[in-house]
Write an enzyme that holds these catalytic residues in place. Structure first.
Site, mmCIF file in Angstrom:
data_model
loop_
_atom_site.group_PDB
_atom_site.id
_atom_site.type_symbol
_atom_site.label_atom_id
_atom_site.label_comp_id
_atom_site.label_asym_id
_atom_site.label_seq_id
_atom_site.Cartn_x
_atom_site.Cartn_y
_atom_site.Cartn_z
ATOM 1 C CG ASN A 9 -1.739 1.257 1.342
ATOM 2 O OD1 ASN A 9 -1.778 2.071 0.415
ATOM 3 N ND2 ASN A 9 -2.422 1.429 2.465
ATOM 4 C CD1 TRP A 10 3.779 1.180 -2.645
ATOM 5 C CD2 TRP A 10 3.648 2.136 -4.672
ATOM 6 N NE1 TRP A 10 4.572 0.458 -3.514
ATOM 7 C CE2 TRP A 10 4.508 1.014 -4.758
ATOM 8 C CE3 TRP A 10 3.397 2.880 -5.819
ATOM 9 C CZ2 TRP A 10 5.127 0.646 -5.947
ATOM 10 C CZ3 TRP A 10 4.013 2.510 -7.014
ATOM 11 C CH2 TRP A 10 4.874 1.406 -7.073
ATOM 12 C CE LYS A 11 -0.165 3.272 4.750
ATOM 13 N NZ LYS A 11 -0.111 3.381 6.197
ATOM 14 C CG HIS A 91 -5.897 2.028 5.169
ATOM 15 N ND1 HIS A 91 -5.441 2.976 6.055
ATOM 16 C CD2 HIS A 91 -4.873 1.153 4.986
ATOM 17 C CE1 HIS A 91 -4.192 2.687 6.392
ATOM 18 N NE2 HIS A 91 -3.822 1.590 5.762
ATOM 19 C CD GLU A 93 -2.840 5.641 6.643
ATOM 20 O OE1 GLU A 93 -2.856 5.668 5.398
ATOM 21 O OE2 GLU A 93 -1.901 5.170 7.307
ATOM 22 C CD GLU A 163 -3.407 -2.284 7.220
ATOM 23 O OE1 GLU A 163 -2.273 -2.505 6.782
ATOM 24 O OE2 GLU A 163 -4.073 -1.284 6.900
ATOM 25 N N GLY A 169 2.503 2.665 10.832
ATOM 26 C CA GLY A 169 3.427 3.784 10.697
ATOM 27 C C GLY A 169 4.150 4.144 11.988
ATOM 28 C CB SER A 208 5.302 -1.444 12.068
ATOM 29 O OG SER A 208 4.872 -0.113 12.317
ATOM 30 N N GLY A 229 2.962 -0.973 4.326
ATOM 31 C CA GLY A 229 2.941 0.451 3.988
ATOM 32 C C GLY A 229 4.345 0.951 3.683
ATOM 33 N N GLY A 230 4.941 1.652 4.646
ATOM 34 C CA GLY A 230 6.234 2.313 4.437
ATOM 35 C C GLY A 230 7.300 1.438 3.788
HETATM 36 P P1 13P Z 1 3.038 0.692 7.685
HETATM 37 O O1 13P Z 1 3.578 -0.582 7.114
HETATM 38 O O2 13P Z 1 3.753 1.912 7.167
HETATM 39 O O3 13P Z 1 2.927 0.646 9.158
HETATM 40 O O4 13P Z 1 1.538 0.848 7.122
HETATM 41 C C1 13P Z 1 0.672 -0.222 7.205
HETATM 42 C C2 13P Z 1 -0.536 0.101 6.422
HETATM 43 O O5 13P Z 1 -1.297 0.984 6.764
HETATM 44 C C3 13P Z 1 -0.772 -0.675 5.193
HETATM 45 O O6 13P Z 1 -2.052 -0.447 4.713
#
Ligand code: 13P
Length: 247
Positions: A9-11, A91, A93, A163, A169, A208, A229-230
Site C-alpha cells: 500500500n503506497w498510500k 483503511h 486512515e 491492521e 506507521g 509496521s 505500507g512504508g
Molecule cells: P506501515 O507498514 O507503514 O505501518 O503501514 C501499514 C498500512 O497501513 C498498510 O495499509
C-alpha cells in the site's frame, strides 16, 4: 491451503519512476501472490507495466457510487476498466481522516464487489480500544457492518487485512502472538457467519511490517500475508519481505 499474499500500500507516495523501478526489479515469489496499491493517479500506468505478469494491482479507495457529481472521486468500475483487479476498503486512515464510517465502508465494499474487483477489507482497533479490552469488539463491528449491508455471502471472494491502528506507521508492529490471536478470532467470526468459507479467506496482517519481522509473523497459523505500507516503497526491502513469505 491458502496461498499467501504480499501487498504494497503506497498510500500517497510514489511516482511513475517508482512504478517503473518496481516493474524492473520486483522479484516475483513463486509461492505467494503480490498485489500493489499505488495512488489512483499511477494505477493505470502500474497496471500496464504489470499486464503480462500475474502481479495484481488495485485502488486504495473508491467512492460508493458508480458515476455522478462527486468531484475528486473515482469509481470501482473505472478501476476495473483499467484492468486492475482489487481495491482496498476501510483503511484506518480513510476511516479516521476522511469520514469513512462503517456504513460508507459497507457501501464501497458492495460497489467494489459488484464491479468484479476483489475487495480487501481493512479492519483494526485503536490503541484506546485495545487498552480497554475492546479490540475484538471493534473489529467485529467493522466486519458485521459489511455483512449486514450485504445479503449474499461476503467472504467467498475477498481478503481481510487486520491492521491495528496503533501499529500503523509507528515502527511498533503487533507481536506475532497478538496478531495471531486476533486473526484467529477473525477466522472464527467468519466461520460463524459464513458457510464454510473461513478456511479459504486470506487474512493479511498490516502495521509496521518489515524485512526483519516478516518471518516471525508469517509463521503464524492465521497470518496469510501482509499489507505493507512504508517498507513497500523500497523495492529491496519489499523483495526481502516477499522472500520471507515465500520460504
Ligand atoms: P506501515 O507498514 O507503514 O505501518 O503501514 C501499514 C498500512 O497501513 C498498510 O495499509
Amino acid at each position: 491451503m491458502r496461498k499467501p499474499v504480499v501487498a504494497a500500500n503506497w498510500k500517497m507516495n510514489g511516482s511513475l519512476e517508482l512504478c517503473e523501478h518496481f516493474a524492473r526489479t520486483l522479484v516475483r515469489p513463486e509461492n505467494a501472490d503480490v498485489w500493489i496499491f499505488p495512488t489512483a493517479l499511477h494505477l493505470g500506468s502500474l497496471t500496464d507495466l504489470f499486464r503480462e505478469s500475474d502481479i495484481g494491482t488495485g485502488a486504495q479507495n473508491v467512492w460508493c457510487e458508480l458515476d455522478g457529481a462527486f468531484t475528486g472521486e473515482v469509481s470501482a468500475n473505472m478501476v476495473a476498466t483499467l484492468g486492475a483487479e482489487l481495491a482496498l476498503v476501510g483503511h484506518s486512515e480513510r476511516r479516521a481522516m476522511f469520514g469513512d464510517s462503517d456504513e460508507v465502508v459497507a457501501r464501497k465494499f458492495k460497489k467494489i464487489s459488484d464491479a468484479g474487483l476483489v475487495p480487501v477489507l481493512c479492519v483494526g482497533e485503536t490503541l484506546e480500544e485495545r487498552e480497554s479490552d475492546l479490540a475484538f469488539e471493534a473489529v467485529q463491528r467493522q466486519l458485521s457492518a459489511v455483512e449486514e449491508a450485504w445479503d449474499h455471502p461476503v467472504y467467498s471472494h475477498q481478503a481481510i487485512a487486520y491492521e491495528p491502528v496503533w501499529a500503523i506507521g509507528t515502527g511498533k508492529a503487533a507481536t506475532a502472538e497478538i496478531a495471531q490471536e486476533m486473526q484467529a478470532l477473525i477466522r472464527d467470526h467468519i466461520d460463524r457467519r459464513s458457510t464454510g468459507e473461513s478456511q479459504a479467506v486470506r487474512i493479511l496482517y498490516g502495521g509496521s511490517v518489515k524485512a526483519t519481522n516478516a518471518s516471525e509473523l508469517i509463521a503464524q497459523k492465521d497470518i496469510d500475508g501482509f499489507l505493507v505500507g512504508g517498507a513497500s516503497l523500497d523495492v529491496d526491502e519489499f523483495n526481502q519481505i516477499c522472500e520471507a513469505v515465500n520460504s
